[in-house]
Design an enzyme around this catalytic site. Structure first.
Site, PDB file in Angstrom:
ATOM      1  N   SER A   1      -5.542  -0.059   5.754  1.00 51.32           N
ATOM      2  CA  SER A   1      -5.093   1.189   5.122  1.00 51.32           C
ATOM      3  C   SER A   1      -6.065   1.827   4.159  1.00 51.32           C
ATOM      4  O   SER A   1      -5.827   2.954   3.720  1.00 51.32           O
ATOM      5  CB  SER A   1      -3.773   0.964   4.395  1.00 51.32           C
ATOM      6  OG  SER A   1      -2.737   1.006   5.321  1.00 51.32           O
TER       7      SER A   1
ATOM      8  N   SER B   1      -2.580   3.721   5.839  1.00 50.10           N
ATOM      9  CA  SER B   1      -1.503   4.387   5.150  1.00 50.10           C
ATOM     10  C   SER B   1      -1.936   5.117   3.877  1.00 50.10           C
ATOM     11  O   SER B   1      -1.197   5.947   3.358  1.00 50.10           O
ATOM     12  CB  SER B   1      -0.424   3.365   4.774  1.00 50.10           C
ATOM     13  OG  SER B   1      -0.944   2.387   3.901  1.00 50.10           O
TER      14      SER B   1
ATOM     15  N   LYS C   1      -2.691   5.532  -5.274  1.00 47.10           N
ATOM     16  CA  LYS C   1      -1.737   5.552  -4.157  1.00 47.10           C
ATOM     17  C   LYS C   1      -0.350   5.248  -4.719  1.00 47.10           C
ATOM     18  O   LYS C   1      -0.215   4.400  -5.626  1.00 47.10           O
ATOM     19  CB  LYS C   1      -2.157   4.486  -3.142  1.00 47.10           C
ATOM     20  CG  LYS C   1      -1.264   4.382  -1.924  1.00 47.10           C
ATOM     21  CD  LYS C   1      -1.791   3.312  -0.963  1.00 47.10           C
ATOM     22  CE  LYS C   1      -0.974   3.185   0.288  1.00 47.10           C
ATOM     23  NZ  LYS C   1      -1.483   2.144   1.200  1.00 47.10           N
TER      24      LYS C   1
HETATM   25  N1  GLN Z   1      -1.896   0.573   9.872  1.00 42.74           N
HETATM   26  C1  GLN Z   1      -1.532  -0.749   9.471  1.00 42.74           C
HETATM   27  C2  GLN Z   1      -0.034  -0.892   9.465  1.00 42.74           C
HETATM   28  O1  GLN Z   1       0.626   0.071   9.725  1.00 42.74           O
HETATM   29  C3  GLN Z   1      -2.120  -1.069   8.138  1.00 42.74           C
HETATM   30  C4  GLN Z   1      -1.291  -0.730   6.989  1.00 42.74           C
HETATM   31  C5  GLN Z   1      -1.892  -1.123   5.673  1.00 42.74           C
HETATM   32  O2  GLN Z   1      -3.003  -1.624   5.620  1.00 42.74           O
HETATM   33  N2  GLN Z   1      -1.081  -0.999   4.635  1.00 42.74           N
HETATM   34  O3  GLN Z   1       0.486  -1.952   9.199  1.00 42.74           O
END
Ligand code: GLN
Length: 481
Positions: free
Chosen positions: A176, A152, A77
């Site tokens: 994420s 994400s 990532k």
């Molecule tokens: N969807 C969550 C957020 O937007 C998780 C993001 C993540 O785990 N980096 O904060």
């Protein structure tokens, strides 16, 4: 033709001379090119992957396979540093920026013989649940390209889903890794807070962030975890707990497990009826296999999303203050500005909408006059959640829940309503709030054709039980097919 099932099968095929690392790299490069429309990769390290593959093929001819990830093709990532390679957190503000060191996780992959194939698309600074917040455009779900892959770490999930690498590393601050794994029908593991060093992971919310693993199966996730976990002199929050040999201990002891599920989660009004039905079926089949599965109350469920967003935005507003065009980041081209206006212009031009929203929210909850009402309150809820979790794990080995309340939604469906988008995280943020490990395993298919998963959680640093139970459940499902 090259085919990938698991790391151990791949190693056997290498040893038997049925394939080579070079053949594997070529296969993945072609697959990535063919699936460019999914937008899973921001950059592919084609030449150096081939060079590394060649070196490994020569080494194997002399020494055989003597590292855990020999020739394993991994994607990162775009928030995980790899020395001398660009890293951007999918943001305009970090274009161009080149890592001057490798993340500890990256270095451990390389030391174990992995081949890093490229950097993968994600939501900007890992903020999002749909991968629609990337400066490089959205990633598409390979099962249905009109749908999001989740976020994400959407690019890293789709890369494994569509066979564009063998395994990938993402980051999980509030789901994420697990949420896109759920949407894409693969395994997504978030270890305990501190299990894997965060050194070289671009920070979003430092007391939540954890590197996670995407794989097709549990043994692959286990071998990657045991390779990259453990103590690190560069991360003061990493755990010194010894790292068990997860991959060789995946057969669970023959015992009846005590498994909890949250009543409020299964009866949540936002939960899709098919997901509810399938999880109830799993509970029944676990019970008929002799396990003790019981409901426990989770009164704080409706507070987890607000608590998560207050605390993570507060931490993000601090972490992202370094991207100012001086210390890090590209600077505005506007001339003749004083220092403050230069900061303002740089940050206004460089950050996307969602990142700005969160910096504003975080600055607000930390500001004088509101600090106690929001930040302190949220810390108190976090403390209560920790106590509740400790109590549950004195009585239970594991907690199960849906990973997400509904399967992958359509691209654009939730972009205009941030609250709707935040609610997609209701079941995944809890493990990050309390630091426990959690995994999403792909057990189900919705009648609309999309996959979805089951989330399992265990006490902190009990990844072994998490992986053993997941392996058992996935093997059961394989029998059904
Ligand atoms: N969807 C969550 C957020 O937007 C998780 C993001 C993540 O785990 N980096 O904060």
């Amino acid at each position: 033709m090259f085919r990938f099932h698991s790391i151990s099968d791949y190693h056997k095929a290498l040893q038997n001379g049925q394939t080579t690392c070079v053949e594997a790299v070529r296969f993945y490069i072609d697959a990535i090119t063919e699936h460019a429309y999914l937008n899973a990769y921001i950059e592919v390290f084609e030449e150096e992957a081939l060079t590394k593959a060649n070196e490994l093929d020569e080494l194997r001819a002399k020494e055989g396979i003597n590292t855990s990830l020999h020739g394993v093709i991994v994607g990162l990532k775009d928030v995980i540093c790899y020395k001398d390679h660009a890293v951007s957190a999918a943001s305009k503000i970090l274009q161009p920026f080149t890592s001057i060191y490798s993340a500890t996780a990256t270095q451990k992959l390389i030391d174990a013989g992995a081949i890093i194939i490229g950097r993968q698309n994600c939501d900007e600074f890992a903020m999002g649940s749909s991968n629609e917040n990337s400066a490089y455009g959205p990633v598409k779900n390979a099962r249905d390209t009109s749908r999001v892959p989740g976020g994400s770490s959407g690019g890293s999930a789709v890369a494994v889903q569509a066979g564009l690498c063998m395994v990938s590393l993402g980051s999980d601050t509030g789901g994420s890794v697990r949420q896109p794994a759920d949407f894409c029908g693969i395994v997504g593991l978030k270890p305990s807070y501190g299990r894997i060093s965060r050194y070289g992971l671009i920070a979003y919310a430092s007391s939540f962030d954890q590197i996670g693993i995407f794989a097709n199966n549990i043994p692959d996730a286990a071998v990657v975890l045991e390779t990259i976990a453990g103590d690190d002199e560069y991360d003061s929050t990493v755990s010194t707990h010894p790292v068990p040999a997860y991959s060789s201990s995946l057969t669970p002891p023959p015992k009846a497990y005590k498994i909890a599920y949250f009543e409020e989660a299964l009866n949540h009004p936002a939960l899709d009826p098919t997901i509810k039905k399938e999880i109830k079926n799993t509970i029944e089949s676990l019970q008929s296999a002799g396990h003790d599965v019981q409901p426990v109350s989770f009164r704080l469920l409706n507070y987890v999303v607000p608590t998560y967003y207050v605390l993570t935005t507060a931490e993000a507003s601090s972490n992202l203050s370094r991207f100012d065009g001086v210390r890090f980041g590209s600077r505005t081209k506007k001339e003749g500005l004083d220092l403050t206006d230069m900061y303002k212009a740089t940050r206004s031009e460089g950050f996307g909408e969602e990142v700005k929203r969160r910096i504003l929210l975080g600055t607000f909850v930390l500001s004088e006059g509101f600090f106690d009402a929001y930040f302190t309150k949220a810390q108190q809820v976090r403390q209560l959640l920790k106590q509740q979790t400790d109590t549950i794990f004195t009585n239970f080995d594991c907690i199960i829940s849906p990973t997400v309340s509904a399967p992958a939604f359509k691209l654009g469906e939730k972009t205009s309503d941030p609250i709707e988008m935040f609610l997609a995280d209701i079941f995944t943020v809890y493990p990050n709030l309390v630091g426990i490990p959690a995994i999403s395993i792909p057990l189900y298919t919705h009648e609309n054709g999309m996959p979805f998963g089951l989330q399992l959680m265990t006490a902190a640093f009990n990844e072994l039980t998490l992986l053993q139970l997941s392996q058992t459940l996935m093997a059961k499902q394989d029998e059904r097919i």
